[in-house]
Write a protein that holds these residues in place. Sequence first.
Motif, PDB file in Angstrom:
ATOM      1  N   UNK A 300       0.873  -1.253   0.053  1.00 45.29           N
ATOM      2  CA  UNK A 300      -0.083  -0.013   0.012  1.00 45.29           C
ATOM      3  C   UNK A 300       0.786   1.417  -0.091  1.00 45.29           C
ATOM      4  N   UNK A 301       1.919   1.344   0.765  1.00 47.64           N
ATOM      5  CA  UNK A 301       2.915   2.468   0.799  1.00 47.64           C
ATOM      6  C   UNK A 301       3.664   2.487  -0.397  1.00 47.64           C
ATOM      7  N   UNK A 302       3.972   1.349  -0.925  1.00 46.52           N
ATOM      8  CA  UNK A 302       4.779   1.728  -2.050  1.00 46.52           C
ATOM      9  C   UNK A 302       4.073   1.981  -3.326  1.00 46.52           C
ATOM     10  N   UNK A 303       2.619   1.817  -3.240  1.00 42.97           N
ATOM     11  CA  UNK A 303       1.704   2.327  -4.177  1.00 42.97           C
ATOM     12  C   UNK A 303       1.670   3.789  -4.078  1.00 42.97           C
ATOM     13  N   UNK A 304       1.631   4.295  -2.864  1.00 45.20           N
ATOM     14  CA  UNK A 304       1.579   5.809  -2.746  1.00 45.20           C
ATOM     15  C   UNK A 304       2.772   6.574  -3.337  1.00 45.20           C
ATOM     16  N   UNK A 305       3.869   5.839  -3.210  1.00 46.07           N
ATOM     17  CA  UNK A 305       5.089   6.821  -3.721  1.00 46.07           C
ATOM     18  C   UNK A 305       5.111   6.700  -5.176  1.00 46.07           C
ATOM     19  N   UNK A 306       3.956   6.119  -6.011  1.00 44.74           N
ATOM     20  CA  UNK A 306       3.817   6.231  -7.456  1.00 44.74           C
ATOM     21  C   UNK A 306       3.663   7.656  -7.763  1.00 44.74           C
ATOM     22  N   UNK A 307       2.913   8.537  -6.683  1.00 48.44           N
ATOM     23  CA  UNK A 307       2.531   9.814  -6.913  1.00 48.44           C
ATOM     24  C   UNK A 307       3.457  10.860  -6.455  1.00 48.44           C
ATOM     25  N   UNK A 308       3.493  11.913  -7.028  1.00 42.84           N
ATOM     26  CA  UNK A 308       4.389  13.304  -6.281  1.00 42.84           C
ATOM     27  C   UNK A 308       4.494  13.345  -5.112  1.00 42.84           C
ATOM     28  N   UNK A 309       5.375  13.716  -4.486  1.00 46.56           N
ATOM     29  CA  UNK A 309       5.594  13.652  -2.768  1.00 46.56           C
ATOM     30  C   UNK A 309       4.515  14.623  -2.243  1.00 46.56           C
ATOM     31  N   UNK A 310       4.061  15.735  -2.860  1.00 46.17           N
ATOM     32  CA  UNK A 310       3.158  16.578  -2.241  1.00 46.17           C
ATOM     33  C   UNK A 310       1.535  16.179  -2.379  1.00 46.17           C
ATOM     34  N   UNK A 311       1.658  15.091  -3.171  1.00 42.68           N
ATOM     35  CA  UNK A 311       0.179  14.257  -3.322  1.00 42.68           C
ATOM     36  C   UNK A 311       0.229  13.393  -2.221  1.00 42.68           C
ATOM     37  N   UNK A 312       0.909  12.372  -2.125  1.00 40.12           N
ATOM     38  CA  UNK A 312       0.858  11.212  -1.278  1.00 40.12           C
ATOM     39  C   UNK A 312       1.437  11.625   0.264  1.00 40.12           C
ATOM     40  N   UNK A 313       1.859  12.747   0.517  1.00 37.25           N
ATOM     41  CA  UNK A 313       2.105  13.383   1.965  1.00 37.25           C
ATOM     42  C   UNK A 313       0.888  13.668   2.328  1.00 37.25           C
ATOM     43  N   UNK A 314      -0.305  14.046   1.477  1.00 41.76           N
ATOM     44  CA  UNK A 314      -1.350  14.552   2.210  1.00 41.76           C
ATOM     45  C   UNK A 314      -2.414  13.336   2.283  1.00 41.76           C
ATOM     46  N   UNK A 315      -2.040  12.208   2.195  1.00 41.72           N
ATOM     47  CA  UNK A 315      -2.921  11.125   2.054  1.00 41.72           C
ATOM     48  C   UNK A 315      -3.358  10.711   3.766  1.00 41.72           C
ATOM     49  N   UNK A 316      -4.103  10.121   3.971  1.00 41.07           N
ATOM     50  CA  UNK A 316      -4.612   9.571   5.344  1.00 41.07           C
ATOM     51  C   UNK A 316      -3.764   8.410   5.720  1.00 41.07           C
ATOM     52  N   UNK A 317      -3.278   7.514   4.611  1.00 42.24           N
ATOM     53  CA  UNK A 317      -2.327   6.646   5.299  1.00 42.24           C
ATOM     54  C   UNK A 317      -1.058   6.951   5.631  1.00 42.24           C
ATOM     55  N   UNK A 318      -0.460   8.212   4.725  1.00 37.55           N
ATOM     56  CA  UNK A 318       0.714   8.498   5.137  1.00 37.55           C
ATOM     57  C   UNK A 318       0.525   9.217   6.597  1.00 37.55           C
ATOM     58  N   UNK A 319      -0.258  10.020   6.780  1.00 38.72           N
ATOM     59  CA  UNK A 319      -0.437  10.442   8.222  1.00 38.72           C
ATOM     60  C   UNK A 319      -0.507   9.574   9.442  1.00 38.72           C
ATOM     61  N   UNK A 320      -1.181   8.213   8.998  1.00 41.53           N
ATOM     62  CA  UNK A 320      -1.449   7.168   9.933  1.00 41.53           C
ATOM     63  C   UNK A 320      -0.182   6.445  10.263  1.00 41.53           C
ATOM     64  N   UNK A 321       0.660   6.177   9.205  1.00 46.43           N
ATOM     65  CA  UNK A 321       1.756   5.329   9.274  1.00 46.43           C
ATOM     66  C   UNK A 321       3.074   5.783   8.506  1.00 46.43           C
ATOM     67  N   UNK A 322       2.765   6.443   7.231  1.00 48.04           N
ATOM     68  CA  UNK A 322       3.887   6.940   6.417  1.00 48.04           C
ATOM     69  C   UNK A 322       4.865   7.740   7.204  1.00 48.04           C
ATOM     70  N   UNK A 324       5.801   7.770  10.359  1.00 45.02           N
ATOM     71  CA  UNK A 324       6.484   6.929  11.123  1.00 45.02           C
ATOM     72  C   UNK A 324       7.560   6.075  10.415  1.00 45.02           C
ATOM     73  N   UNK A 325       7.373   5.535   9.130  1.00 46.72           N
ATOM     74  CA  UNK A 325       8.332   5.058   8.626  1.00 46.72           C
ATOM     75  C   UNK A 325       9.604   5.954   8.247  1.00 46.72           C
ATOM     76  N   UNK A 326       9.120   7.282   7.857  1.00 49.40           N
ATOM     77  CA  UNK A 326      10.235   8.233   7.453  1.00 49.40           C
ATOM     78  C   UNK A 326      11.043   9.042   8.648  1.00 49.40           C
ATOM     79  N   UNK A 332      13.279   6.621   4.947  1.00 51.26           N
ATOM     80  CA  UNK A 332      13.025   7.553   3.951  1.00 51.26           C
ATOM     81  C   UNK A 332      13.219   7.557   2.788  1.00 51.26           C
ATOM     82  N   UNK A 333      14.604   6.998   2.715  1.00 53.59           N
ATOM     83  CA  UNK A 333      15.107   6.625   1.325  1.00 53.59           C
ATOM     84  C   UNK A 333      14.828   5.397   0.796  1.00 53.59           C
TER      85      UNK A 333
END
Length: 531
Positions: A300-322, A324-326, A332-333
Motif C-alpha cells: 500500500x505504501x509503495x503504491x503511494x510513492x508512485x504519486x508526487x510527494x506533495x500528493x502522497x504526503x497529504x493522504x490519510x495513510x501517510x499521516x497514519x503510518x507513512x 512513522x516510516x520516514x 525515508x530513502x
Amino acid sequence: MALAYCWGLIMAIYLMGHGLVAVPRRLFRNANITGRLRRIQSHAPKVNDRLSDATTELEELEAQLTQLRKRKNAVSRDHEEWIEDISDASSLPDSRVAITAAHVPAPALPAVITDRYLAELTRKLVRGRHKRARFVEAWDRLIQEAVDVQAIIDASASRRLDFGKVSPHSSWLERLTFLTPFTRYMLYAKVVPAVRIAHGVVFSLASVCIIWSELVKYVAPKLSIISLTILSHSKAHANEVGFGGQVIASLWLLYMSMATLASFDDVKIWGNRALVRRNTYGESATWYSGQIAKLTIPLAYNFLTFFPRDVHRETTFYHFLGRLINLTPLGAGFDYFFPIFILIPVCATLFNLYGRVKNVFGFGIVGDDDEGNVSTFGTGGWREGKELIDRELEGASRLGLSDHLEGPPSPLPSGTQSPRTGPLQMHAPAGQSSRPSVPRQSTFQQRQAQRLVDATVAAEEEDENVFQGFAHRVKNTIDSVERPDWLNDLGKRPKWMGGVDGNSEGGGRAESGRGMGRWFGGRPADGRVRL
C-alpha cells in the motif's frame, strides 16, 4: 517500524516482480490447449510421488497406532481413553489395520507410554492426515484438468463437447446446463483461449506500467503511468483523485496484490504449506493470513510513492503510518531506491534464469513446472505423466465407479476409503454413515485440545533443567518442519561436476569422468584409474 517495513518491502518487491511476469505468461500458455495438456502430464509424476510419500508416511504412523492399540490395556485409564480417541480419528478403517500392519514394519514403541509421547503422536497424525489430504486434492484436481483438456482436444473432429458428470473440481462454466454440446465446444475451444490471450495482453501492459512507474518514480514522478491514470489533469482540480481515479487505483492495487500472492505457489522456500479446498490445515491458514498482513502495508505504501510527494504526503495513510516510516534515513530513502531491484526477479522470470541455475547447480528456488520436461519415459516427463493418468482412469473404470473424483477426503474419520493408496473413493454401503456425528467430533476435539495442554504441563513438570528443556523444544520445532524441495536437491551433484543427468542414457547414470567432474575426483568412463 522502518526495519519491519524494509523487510516487508523486500519480500513484496521480489514476489510482485516474479508475479508480474508469471501471471501473463501462464495465461498465454494455457491458451494453447495441446501445450496445456502436455504441462499437466509433465506435472503428474511429481504430484503422484508426493501423494505416495504422504500416504506411506501416514501408514507408518497408523501402524504405530496399531501397535499402540495392542498395548492399551497395559497403560493407565487416561492413556487408554486417549488412545481410543486417536483411533476414532484414524483415516484407516478396521479392515485396513491388518493390511497396513502386514507390509509396514512394526515400529519400536517406548517402554513407558507418557503424555509427551501421545501428544507427539497425535500431532504427527493430524499433520500427516492433512498432508495426505492436500496431495489427494492436488492429484484429483490434476486428473480432472487432464480429462477436461483431453475431452476438448478429442471433440475437435465432431465439434460436440460433453464433460459428463460434474465433479467437485469442475469450474463454474462446466456447471452451466443450458449449453448445447456444440456451443460448449465453441466456448472452450475458441472463446476461452481468446479471452485468456486478451487478459494476458492486458496484464502484460499493466506489468510494464508498474515496472516503469517503479523505475521513474524517484527521478521523474510526473512520468509515472499509474499517477497519470489516477490523478485529475484539469486545472480546477489539479492533482485530485475523483471517483473514477479511486476505481482505477483499486484495480491497480488488486493486480499488484494478485501478482504477489500468485508467487507463493511458485517459490519453493515455503512450499510446504498450501490452501486446500474446504480442508486447509490450521497452521497453513494462519501462515497465509500472516503473510497477507505482512505484505499489506509495504504494497500500500509503495503504491503511494508512485504519486508526487506533495500528493502522497497529504493522504490519510501517510499521516497514519507513512510519517512513522520516514522517521529514520533508512525508511525515508529505502522506498525510493530499492524498488529499482524489481528488475532482478522480472528478468530472472522472463529469461528463465531459475531454470539455468537449476541446471548448473542442481537445485532451484522457484518452481519451473510450467516448462515441462519432454524427455523420455522414466525421467518424470510427460510420457510418464500420461501413463499415470491413464492408469488412474483405467483403474476407476474397472472399479465401476460412477465418478472417479469424489472430492478431497477429509482427515477426519471416514471409514469408507478404498484399499487403494490413491485418491479413488469407494462408495459407502447403504445405511452406513461416512462421517461421525457432529457432537462426537466436537467432544473429541475438546478432549484432544485439553490433553495437548495437559501434555505440555506434564512436560514442564518433568525433571529436566533449563538447557535440556530448551534443547528439547528446539528439537521438536525442527522435527515438525518439513524440508523444502530445493534443500533436498542440495545433496545432488550438479551437471557441471558430472552429476546425474536426467536426459542421459542408461537410466541417468553419473558421468563423473566427463566435463569438469574429472577435476573433482571423478573417474573416466572406460574404467581406467586416474593417478
